[in-house]
Motif scaffolding. Structure first.
Motif, mmCIF file in Angstrom:
data_model
loop_
_atom_site.group_PDB
_atom_site.id
_atom_site.type_symbol
_atom_site.label_atom_id
_atom_site.label_comp_id
_atom_site.label_asym_id
_atom_site.label_seq_id
_atom_site.Cartn_x
_atom_site.Cartn_y
_atom_site.Cartn_z
ATOM 1 N N GLU A 274 13.852 -0.667 -4.542
ATOM 2 C CA GLU A 274 14.417 0.492 -3.850
ATOM 3 C C GLU A 274 13.294 1.301 -3.214
ATOM 4 O O GLU A 274 12.217 1.455 -3.805
ATOM 5 N N CYS A 275 13.557 1.827 -2.047
ATOM 6 C CA CYS A 275 12.560 2.637 -1.334
ATOM 7 C C CYS A 275 13.308 3.681 -0.511
ATOM 8 O O CYS A 275 13.831 3.387 0.569
ATOM 9 N N LYS A 276 13.349 4.913 -1.036
ATOM 10 C CA LYS A 276 14.030 6.000 -0.343
ATOM 11 C C LYS A 276 12.985 6.913 0.296
ATOM 12 O O LYS A 276 12.008 7.295 -0.344
ATOM 13 N N VAL A 277 13.239 7.290 1.571
ATOM 14 C CA VAL A 277 12.260 8.014 2.381
ATOM 15 C C VAL A 277 12.828 9.360 2.819
ATOM 16 O O VAL A 277 14.004 9.448 3.215
ATOM 17 N N LYS A 278 11.987 10.387 2.736
ATOM 18 C CA LYS A 278 12.319 11.695 3.281
ATOM 19 C C LYS A 278 11.355 11.982 4.423
ATOM 20 O O LYS A 278 10.141 11.800 4.279
ATOM 21 N N HIS A 279 11.860 12.489 5.558
ATOM 22 C CA HIS A 279 11.025 12.611 6.746
ATOM 23 C C HIS A 279 11.446 13.835 7.544
ATOM 24 O O HIS A 279 12.502 14.448 7.303
ATOM 25 N N ASP A 280 10.614 14.175 8.529
ATOM 26 C CA ASP A 280 10.932 15.259 9.444
ATOM 27 C C ASP A 280 12.167 14.865 10.259
ATOM 28 O O ASP A 280 12.282 13.725 10.727
ATOM 29 N N HIS A 281 13.066 15.829 10.423
ATOM 30 C CA HIS A 281 14.345 15.496 11.059
ATOM 31 C C HIS A 281 14.185 15.115 12.519
ATOM 32 O O HIS A 281 15.086 14.506 13.113
ATOM 33 N N THR A 282 13.039 15.463 13.133
ATOM 34 C CA THR A 282 12.842 15.111 14.544
ATOM 35 C C THR A 282 12.180 13.746 14.705
ATOM 36 O O THR A 282 12.016 13.281 15.828
ATOM 37 N N LEU A 283 11.775 13.135 13.616
ATOM 38 C CA LEU A 283 11.115 11.839 13.676
ATOM 39 C C LEU A 283 12.060 10.772 13.114
ATOM 40 O O LEU A 283 12.800 11.021 12.166
ATOM 41 N N ILE A 284 12.026 9.624 13.693
ATOM 42 C CA ILE A 284 12.872 8.513 13.250
ATOM 43 C C ILE A 284 11.974 7.473 12.590
ATOM 44 O O ILE A 284 11.167 6.825 13.265
ATOM 45 N N PRO A 285 12.093 7.298 11.277
ATOM 46 C CA PRO A 285 11.211 6.323 10.610
ATOM 47 C C PRO A 285 11.766 4.902 10.716
ATOM 48 O O PRO A 285 12.961 4.679 10.887
ATOM 49 N N THR A 286 10.885 3.962 10.639
ATOM 50 C CA THR A 286 11.255 2.554 10.501
ATOM 51 C C THR A 286 10.686 2.059 9.185
ATOM 52 O O THR A 286 9.519 2.328 8.862
ATOM 53 N N ILE A 287 11.517 1.358 8.433
ATOM 54 C CA ILE A 287 11.110 0.858 7.123
ATOM 55 C C ILE A 287 10.760 -0.626 7.264
ATOM 56 O O ILE A 287 11.557 -1.421 7.766
ATOM 57 N N THR A 288 9.575 -0.960 6.839
ATOM 58 C CA THR A 288 9.106 -2.338 6.881
ATOM 59 C C THR A 288 8.679 -2.752 5.486
ATOM 60 O O THR A 288 8.015 -1.981 4.779
ATOM 61 N N TRP A 289 9.070 -3.961 5.107
ATOM 62 C CA TRP A 289 8.671 -4.515 3.795
ATOM 63 C C TRP A 289 7.626 -5.604 4.016
ATOM 64 O O TRP A 289 7.778 -6.449 4.912
ATOM 65 N N LEU A 290 6.601 -5.556 3.209
ATOM 66 C CA LEU A 290 5.533 -6.544 3.265
ATOM 67 C C LEU A 290 5.424 -7.252 1.925
ATOM 68 O O LEU A 290 5.735 -6.675 0.876
ATOM 69 N N LYS A 291 4.955 -8.459 1.971
ATOM 70 C CA LYS A 291 4.638 -9.205 0.740
ATOM 71 C C LYS A 291 3.181 -9.610 0.797
ATOM 72 O O LYS A 291 2.761 -10.306 1.720
ATOM 73 N N ASP A 292 2.443 -9.122 -0.191
ATOM 74 C CA ASP A 292 1.007 -9.417 -0.261
ATOM 75 C C ASP A 292 0.333 -9.091 1.076
ATOM 76 O O ASP A 292 -0.467 -9.875 1.611
ATOM 77 N N SER A 293 0.692 -7.910 1.617
ATOM 78 C CA SER A 293 0.111 -7.364 2.853
ATOM 79 C C SER A 293 0.495 -8.163 4.094
ATOM 80 O O SER A 293 -0.020 -7.885 5.182
ATOM 81 N N GLY A 294 1.386 -9.132 3.975
ATOM 82 C CA GLY A 294 1.841 -9.886 5.131
ATOM 83 C C GLY A 294 3.343 -9.729 5.304
ATOM 84 O O GLY A 294 4.022 -9.039 4.528
ATOM 85 N N GLU A 295 3.872 -10.363 6.323
ATOM 86 C CA GLU A 295 5.303 -10.278 6.581
ATOM 87 C C GLU A 295 6.091 -10.988 5.486
ATOM 88 O O GLU A 295 5.580 -11.892 4.819
ATOM 89 N N LEU A 296 7.346 -10.551 5.329
ATOM 90 C CA LEU A 296 8.230 -11.238 4.390
ATOM 91 C C LEU A 296 8.488 -12.658 4.881
ATOM 92 O O LEU A 296 8.516 -12.912 6.087
ATOM 93 N N PRO A 297 8.668 -13.594 3.953
ATOM 94 C CA PRO A 297 9.007 -14.956 4.386
ATOM 95 C C PRO A 297 10.296 -14.969 5.205
ATOM 96 O O PRO A 297 11.221 -14.194 4.967
#
Length: 1202
Positions: free
Chosen positions: A560-583
């Motif tokens: 689980e990864c819940k994010v709180k951010h400034d309402h004027t900014l739109i975040p993008t959530i990216t998951w990495l595995k061992d500092s690389g892209e997910l398989p």
């Protein structure tokens, strides 16, 4: 003006002084706006050592900028290169880049040489590096004849490669004819020079296709050397070859080939020297031969190897240090060791350096009359020589300029004028290379200009630095001021920093830092300003971080990864595995807040990172996933220390799959006796990889091992090699030895044989011995094959014997066996029990006593006594009938017992017999007894017929089991009103000889409840119930009030009409119709057997004097019918019931078999209470009296349920 380099920054002082920075006239790198006059600047050029592909056109780059745009010219090998005279050479328009078209015609070698480009305009000339152009070469190997190499096992070998010299040098590798790389190891490896080194050869090194390949990357070609054939022969083969020609003293010994201390194959001797240039990779190599194969170690004398820059290659035979510097010079020692010794080689390393910059000259912009300087400082080993050029001409012969003064590596300018503008070149060179840098001096008079775009919006995260740009230009250099707010108030706080390039820094931006900022640039020629805007945003935070997870292989895990951010900014959530892209796998699912991994594999373990990105910041949080599972099976099982009764088993554990192994389970298979069946041998700790196992003789063992962790056990390992232990005499004797006779004159001796594992050897047999216990006879013995039974014939009847059974095989006997006692065969008892006595307890229970028979007459094991009893006649009936005998068995030596379930008012006969293992003895003389009267069963049926307006007629059948002489019937009844309430109860006595009775003077249209039962001298029997309704007076329905229920008789109320109006008559008709409908519904429900509230009421208000006894459907003991009664006395089926309106409720006897028996064995307690069982056989005997009219006793009825 934009400062490209910010070597330092100034912090503004606090107070009321305005925030101000005077940018000093120091040497700086400046970018002059391209709309201003400026000397040329080289922006792009080809490398100094330019190796080209001869199959493609030659492109030599030279790009430059300046105002006015520069023109270009070239020199080749130090002389002017006239491009126009060569049709193959063209120059790119607006550029100095040359293209030489050798693909159409011409050769690359023709244009090999040193090229230099010059870019020139009215303000000066810039020159490029000397570009050495050489075509790449990939020459073929010279033809050579390679003789096959033959050497003996254990010798060292070097296979030379010696590739042709190419440009650049080729990459070397060894392969076979199938283009498969040859395997390399600590014993066999390739050197830096490309040769293949064998520390010692083995027979498997024999092959005919050792091929060295050279790959030339520039031309993308691979050249191949002729295959080399190598044959390795063993010492025995070598001795066989030379046996005919050599004497014994000249033969090779195996020991000499296998024991040899190390010697170096490369480098030679005890010491060598290596020179390397600064910044390159230092590669040191030591390869040794010897037996066993030597191991290489590296140390640096008087120092340590740099930790982060040291690497080992080629099985530690090569030491590499990257980014080598002068500090890495010194003595390095390689050590080659094997069990027979060690040798050392010292490599002295000297690090030289081509020139490298300490301070390269930077462009200098001055206004007329100003002073300045160009500085050119470089270092190298040896120390480089510094020389200056002006516009590409050595400064010594360049036109004189009174404003400049040369002082070694510095040119000092004073009171410059516009004619002082020029491009200066600094050249630093030594024997290992050179550096060339262009730097111009541009004399301009320009008012300030701000290069940063107006109204630029800066967005910064709170508590982070804010950098507001103010790129500027002006000559002389302007001063910079910053203001905040629309009123232009100068910044006076100490929280601001102004960089030399004009940038304003707010080290820790806060919400109140939001606003408009103004940058003002001033010099003596004017002023310029620019406004920028700053917004402060809330930082992005991860408020719910992923957590460490452990999951079993094949399971599912969620992060689980819940994010709180400034309402004027739109975040993008990216998951990495061992500092690389997910398989790229469908098992990975990402939604808004979660990452789910399904069907987890081993390689899914690792670190998973949630990264939340906005345009201004990013945050991340990580969690580790550990994938666990049962261990992998152990492998490499090996048996050592093989003794007669023990062996050592060793193994290599498999992967524990992230859950530590807690223990190992060892199992064995006996391939000789139980092939394919595995047995538990032992368990050892998870830290052990060996186990000492105890073995049994004459077993062909195989072992396997399973690893166990917290998740379970692994699959079994592969089976070990087989190990057959030697035979020995048996360790144990057969078990479960018994002696029992199957006939009166024999003794059957049985035992549980040994299994193959217990036999300890071939030829398993048994020695069976026996003798009478109470006699003086010697043991009689016989040896039998591997069986489990032996029969001794001709024995006396039921005599105790001593028995023993001993195992033996071809090696010897087992230890002396234990002695057990048995008996020869039994025969039927000879004597019947005497003095049989009967005591009648009540109408359904009798107690029987008898004297025991002598033990000798039993002729076997006493199992108990058996009572046969049957009902012979009724006290009032004399008709003879076939009878049913019943049997009760009382185990052990009991001399009394109880007979339950007798029928009241009956005549019984019984006898007693003794029982042993063979069967029953003779019967005792018959004893006769009578049971007293009991209460009768319920009448067989009850029907209501001929209902009239005020009468009902009852008809019934007598009880099926009167259990005595009926004295009378009792009838009780009561009315039930429209609310289902019961009225007064009426009690009538009816003579016993009646089967029909009429009740008169009843209320019309009234329901009645009837209770009916019979009586004997012993009391009242079970009752039967019924309901009925009198008829309706249809002619006078309009004037009938509710009936008045009296005590025993009903009076019909006769009233005249009280109204003749039509509406009243209609109302009464409606009421009559409704009552009729209700009556019809009631009749329908009763005929369907439905239960309605009246039934519940009658159950609740049943006659308290005559309550039916609770029925018990239990089955008592074991009952065996000897002879059936007449067909009209069929027993009820177990659990059967008559309909609710014809229920006959049975009254059971107080004497139940359950009260006397203990389960199916039916034994008696010490006090003689019943513990027997029903049993028996069928006989036909006449019975006196009319017993056909009698029903079976309650117990018989219940027994018939079985």
């Amino acid at each position: 003006m934009q400062l490209e380099i910010m070597p330092r920054k100034k912090r503004l002082p606090a107070g009321r002084a305005p925030l101000l920075l005077l940018l000093c006239q120091l040497v700086r790198a400046l970018d002059v706006p391209l709309d201003l006059v400026q000397p040329p600047t080289i922006t792009q050029q080809s490398p100094k050592d330019y190796i080209i592909d001869p199959r493609e056109n030659i492109v030599i780059q030279c790009e430059a900028k300046g105002k006015p745009p520069p023109s270009f010219s070239w020199t080749r090998n130090g002389t002017h290169f006239d491009i126009e005279k060569d049709p193959l050479v063209t120059m790119k328009p607006g550029s100095g880049t040359l293209t030489i078209n050798i693909m159409s015609e011409g050769k690359a070698e023709t244009y090999e040489g040193v090229y230099q480009c010059t870019a020139r305009n009215e303000r000066g000339a810039a020159i490029s590096n000397n570009i050495v152009v050489r075509p790449s070469r990939s020459p073929l190997w010279t033809k050579e004849k390679l003789e096959p190499i033959t050497l003996r096992n254990g010798q060292s070998l070097i296979l030379p490669c010696r590739p042709p010299l190419g440009l650049p040098p080729p990459i070397i590798f060894w392969m076979d004819n199938s283009f498969q790389r040859l395997p390399q190891s600590e014993r066999v490896s390739q050197g830096l020079n490309g040769d293949l080194y064998f520390s010692n050869v083995l027979p498997e090194d024999t092959r005919e296709d050792y091929i060295c390949y050279a790959r030339f990357n520039h031309t993308q070609t691979i050249q191949q050397k002729q295959p080399i054939s190598v044959k390795v022969i063993s010492v025995d083969e070598l001795n066989d070859t030379i046996a005919a020609n050599l004497n014994d003293s000249e033969f090779y010994s195996a020991k000499s080939n296998r024991e040899r201390p190390p010697t170096f194959l490369t480098p030679e001797g005890n010491a060598s020297h290596k020179e390397e240039l600064r910044g390159n990779v230092l590669s040191l190599e030591c390869i040794a031969e010897g037996l066993p194969t030597p191991i290489i170690y590296w140390i640096k004398e008087d120092g340590t190897l740099p930790i982060n820059r040291t690497f080992y290659k080629n099985f530690k035979k090569t030491l590499q240090i990257i980014q080598v510097s002068e500090a890495d010079s010194g003595n390095y020692q390689c050590i080659a060791k094997n069990p027979l010794g060690a040798i050392y080689h010292t490599i002295s390393v000297t690090v030289k350096a081509a020139p490298y910059w300490i301070m390269a000259p930077q462009n200098l912009v001055l206004s007329p009359g100003e002073d300045g300087r160009l500085i050119c400082r470089a270092n190298g080993n040896p120390k480089p020589r510094i020389s200056w050029l002006s516009n590409g001409v050595p400064i010594e012969i360049a036109p004189d300029d009174p404003s400049r003064n040369i002082d070694g590596d510095t040119i000092i300018f004073s009171n410059v004028q516009e004619r002082s503008s020029a491009v200066y070149q600094c050249n630093a060179s030594n024997e290992y290379g050179y550096l060339l840098a262009n730097a111009f001096v541009n004399v301009l008079a320009e008012p300030p200009r701000i290069l940063t775009s107006a109204n630029t919006l800066y967005q910064v995260i709170t508590d982070r630095p804010a950098l507001l740009d103010c790129a500027f230009f002006g000559s002389p250099l302007p001063t910079i001021e910053w203001f905040k707010g629309a009123k232009g108030s100068a910044l006076r706080e100490d929280i601001y920093v102004l960089h030399e390039n004009g940038t304003l820094e707010i080290p820790v931006a806060q919400k109140d830092s939001t606003g408009t900022y103004t940058c003002v640039a001033r010099n003596k020629l004017g002023m310029a300003k620019n406004e920028v805007h700053l917004e402060i945003k809330d930082a992005t935070r991860i408020i719910k971080q992923p957590e460490y997870a452990v999951v079993q292989r094949g399971g599912t895990v969620s992060f689980e990864c819940k994010v709180k951010h400034d309402h004027t900014l739109i975040p993008t959530i990216t998951w990495l595995k061992d500092s690389g892209e997910l398989p790229n796998d469908g098992r990975f699912t990402v939604d808004k807040d979660h990452l789910v991994v399904a069907d987890v594999w081993d390689n899914d373990g690792g670190t998973y990172t949630c990264v939340a990105n906005t345009t201004l910041d990013n945050v991340s949080a990580s969690a580790v996933l550990s994938v666990v599972d049962v261990p992998n099976p152990p492998f490499d099982l090996e048996l050592t220390d093989q003794l007669d009764k023990s062996v050592q088993l060793s193994w290599t554990p498999g992967n524990d799959n992230n859950s530590p192994i807690t223990k190992f389970i060892i199992e064995y298979e006996d391939a000789m006796h139980e092939a394919g069946l595995w047995h538990h041998q032992t368990e050892v700790s998870g830290m052990q990889t060996t186990a000492q196992l105890k073995l049994s003789p004459y077993v062909n063992y195989s072992f396997r091992v399973m690893a166990v962790n917290s998740l379970g056990r692994s699959l079994p390992s592969e089976a070990s090699e087989q190990y057959l232990t030697k035979a020995a005499e048996p360790d144990t004797n057969p078990t479960a030895v018994e002696g029992l006779g199957s006939e009166p004159d024999n003794l059957v001796i049985t035992w549980k044989p040994l299994n193959g594992f217990e036999s300890n050897g071939p030829g398993l047999q048994y020695k069976v011995s026996w003798r009478q216990k109470d006699g003086d006879d010697e043991w009689t013995s016989v040896v039998v094959a591997n069986v489990s039974k032996y029969i001794v014939s001709g024995t006396p009847t039921f005599v105790p014997y001593l028995i023993k059974v001993q195992a033996l095989n071809d090696v010897g006997f087992a230890p002396e066996p234990a002695v057990v006692m048995g008996h020869s065969g039994e025969d039927l008892p000879m004597v019947a029990p005497g003095n049989v006595r009967v005591n009648v307890v009540n109408s359904t229970l009798a107690e029987v006593h008898w004297d025991p028979v002598p033990l000798k007459s039993i002729r076997g094991h006493l199992q108990g006594y058996r009572i046969y009893y049957w009902k012979a006649q009724s006290s009032s009936k004399r008709n003879r009938r076939h009878l049913e005998k019943k049997i009760l068995t009382f185990q052990g030596s009991k001399t009394h017992g109880m007979l339950p379930g007798l029928e009241p008012f009956s005549h019984y006969t019984l006898n007693v017999r003794v029982v042993n293992g063979k069967g029953e003895g003779p019967a005792s003389p018959d004893r006769v007894f009578n049971t007293p009267e009991g209460v009768p069963s319920a009448p067989s049926s009850l029907k209501i017929v001929n209902p009239t307006l005020d009468s009902l007629t009852l008809e019934w059948d007598p009880p099926s089991r009167p259990n005595g002489i009926l004295t009378e019937y009792t009838l009780k009844y009561q009315p039930i009103n429209s609310t289902h309430e019961l009225g007064p109860l009426v009690d009538l006595k009816i003579p016993a000889n009646k089967t029909r009775w009429t009740l008169k003077n009843l209320n019309f249209s009234t329901r009645y409840k009837f209770y009916f039962y019979a009586q004997t001298a012993a009391g009242s029997g079970s009752q039967i119930t019924e309901e009925a309704v009198t008829n309706v007076d249809e002619g006078k329905m309009a004037g009938i009030p509710p009936p008045d229920v009296g005590a025993g008789k009903a009076m019909a109320s006769r009233q005249v009409d009280i109204a003749t109006q039509g509406w009243f008559i209609g109302l009464m008709c409606a009421v009559a119709l409704l009552i009729l409908i209700l009556l019809i519904v009631c009749f329908i429900r009763r005929n369907k057997g439905g239960k309605y509230p009246v039934k519940e009421k009658e159950d609740a208000h049943a006659d308290p004097e005559i309550q039916p006894m609770k029925e018990d459907d239990g089955t008592f003991g074991e009952y065996r019918s000897l002879e059936s009664d007449a067909e009209d006395h069929k027993p009820l089926k177990k659990g059967s019931r008559t309909p609710s309106d014809r229920t006959v409720k049975k009254e059971d006897s107080d004497d139940s078999l359950v009260d006397y028996g203990e389960g199916v064995n039916g034994q008696f307690n010490e006090d003689g209470s019943f513990i027997g069982q029903y049993s028996g056989k069928k006989e036909k005997e006449p019975a006196e009296g009319n017993e056909s009219s009698e029903a079976p006793s309650p117990v018989n009825a219940m027994n018939s349920f079985v």
